[in-house]
Design a protein around this motif. Sequence first.
Motif, PDB file in Angstrom:
ATOM      1  N   HIS A  47       0.836  -1.199   0.000  1.00 58.06           N
ATOM      2  CA  HIS A  47       0.000   0.000   0.000  1.00 58.06           C
ATOM      3  C   HIS A  47       0.874   1.253   0.000  1.00 58.06           C
ATOM      4  CE1 HIS A  47      -3.592   2.365   0.747  1.00 58.06           C
ATOM      5  NE2 HIS A  47      -2.927   3.010   1.690  1.00 58.06           N
ATOM      6  N   GLU A  48       1.945   1.212   0.758  1.00 57.64           N
ATOM      7  CA  GLU A  48       2.858   2.350   0.841  1.00 57.64           C
ATOM      8  C   GLU A  48       3.501   2.635  -0.513  1.00 57.64           C
ATOM      9  OE1 GLU A  48       2.935  -0.241   3.025  1.00 57.64           O
ATOM     10  OE2 GLU A  48       1.998   0.795   4.698  1.00 57.64           O
ATOM     11  N   GLU A  49       3.912   1.579  -1.217  1.00 54.79           N
ATOM     12  CA  GLU A  49       4.509   1.747  -2.542  1.00 54.79           C
ATOM     13  C   GLU A  49       3.493   2.340  -3.513  1.00 54.79           C
ATOM     14  OE1 GLU A  49       7.062   1.835  -5.776  1.00 54.79           O
ATOM     15  OE2 GLU A  49       7.524   1.651  -3.652  1.00 54.79           O
ATOM     16  N   MET A  54       1.398   6.794  -6.804  1.00 58.06           N
ATOM     17  CA  MET A  54       0.266   7.681  -7.100  1.00 58.06           C
ATOM     18  C   MET A  54       0.647   9.135  -6.859  1.00 58.06           C
ATOM     19  SD  MET A  54      -2.307   5.990  -8.285  1.00 58.06           S
ATOM     20  CE  MET A  54      -3.584   7.195  -8.100  1.00 58.06           C
ATOM     21  N   SER A  55       1.432   9.387  -5.810  1.00 54.23           N
ATOM     22  CA  SER A  55       1.865  10.739  -5.498  1.00 54.23           C
ATOM     23  C   SER A  55       2.670  11.324  -6.658  1.00 54.23           C
ATOM     24  CB  SER A  55       2.696  10.730  -4.223  1.00 54.23           C
ATOM     25  OG  SER A  55       3.212  12.012  -3.979  1.00 54.23           O
ATOM     26  N   LYS A  56       3.549  10.517  -7.239  1.00 49.95           N
ATOM     27  CA  LYS A  56       4.341  10.967  -8.392  1.00 49.95           C
ATOM     28  C   LYS A  56       3.442  11.285  -9.579  1.00 49.95           C
ATOM     29  CE  LYS A  56       8.543   8.407  -7.281  1.00 49.95           C
ATOM     30  NZ  LYS A  56       9.430   7.309  -7.711  1.00 49.95           N
ATOM     31  N   TRP A  57       2.445  10.436  -9.838  1.00 47.73           N
ATOM     32  CA  TRP A  57       1.557  10.630 -10.986  1.00 47.73           C
ATOM     33  C   TRP A  57       0.687  11.868 -10.806  1.00 47.73           C
ATOM     34  CZ3 TRP A  57      -0.450   4.929 -10.780  1.00 47.73           C
ATOM     35  CH2 TRP A  57       0.551   4.064 -11.243  1.00 47.73           C
ATOM     36  N   LEU A  58       0.199  12.071  -9.592  1.00 45.90           N
ATOM     37  CA  LEU A  58      -0.757  13.146  -9.348  1.00 45.90           C
ATOM     38  C   LEU A  58      -0.094  14.499  -9.203  1.00 45.90           C
ATOM     39  CD1 LEU A  58      -3.151  11.282  -6.902  1.00 45.90           C
ATOM     40  CD2 LEU A  58      -3.516  11.742  -9.322  1.00 45.90           C
ATOM     41  N   ASN A  59       1.200  14.535  -8.888  1.00 48.33           N
ATOM     42  CA  ASN A  59       1.893  15.791  -8.671  1.00 48.33           C
ATOM     43  C   ASN A  59       2.693  16.256  -9.878  1.00 48.33           C
ATOM     44  OD1 ASN A  59       0.968  16.143  -6.035  1.00 48.33           O
ATOM     45  ND2 ASN A  59       2.550  14.783  -5.244  1.00 48.33           N
TER      46      ASN A  59
END
Length: 60
Positions: A47-49, A54-59
């Motif tokens: 889940h952490e990975e 997702m953080s990279k994709w969304l930012n």
Amino acid sequence: MLKDEVKQIIDNLPDDCSLEDIQYTLYVRKKIQQGLDDIDKGDVISHEEMEKRMSKWLNQ
């Protein structure tokens, strides 16, 4: 086997379903099975990975 499974899936759909409904249902079933197979093979991420990715994709 597979043919019988497909027949059962189609039989469970409403009588007025469209060809697109049938295709979508089979597509979703296939994707679910692929996910279950990945789990059986241990081909999963934490889940952490996933949050990190997702953080990279969304930012962007």
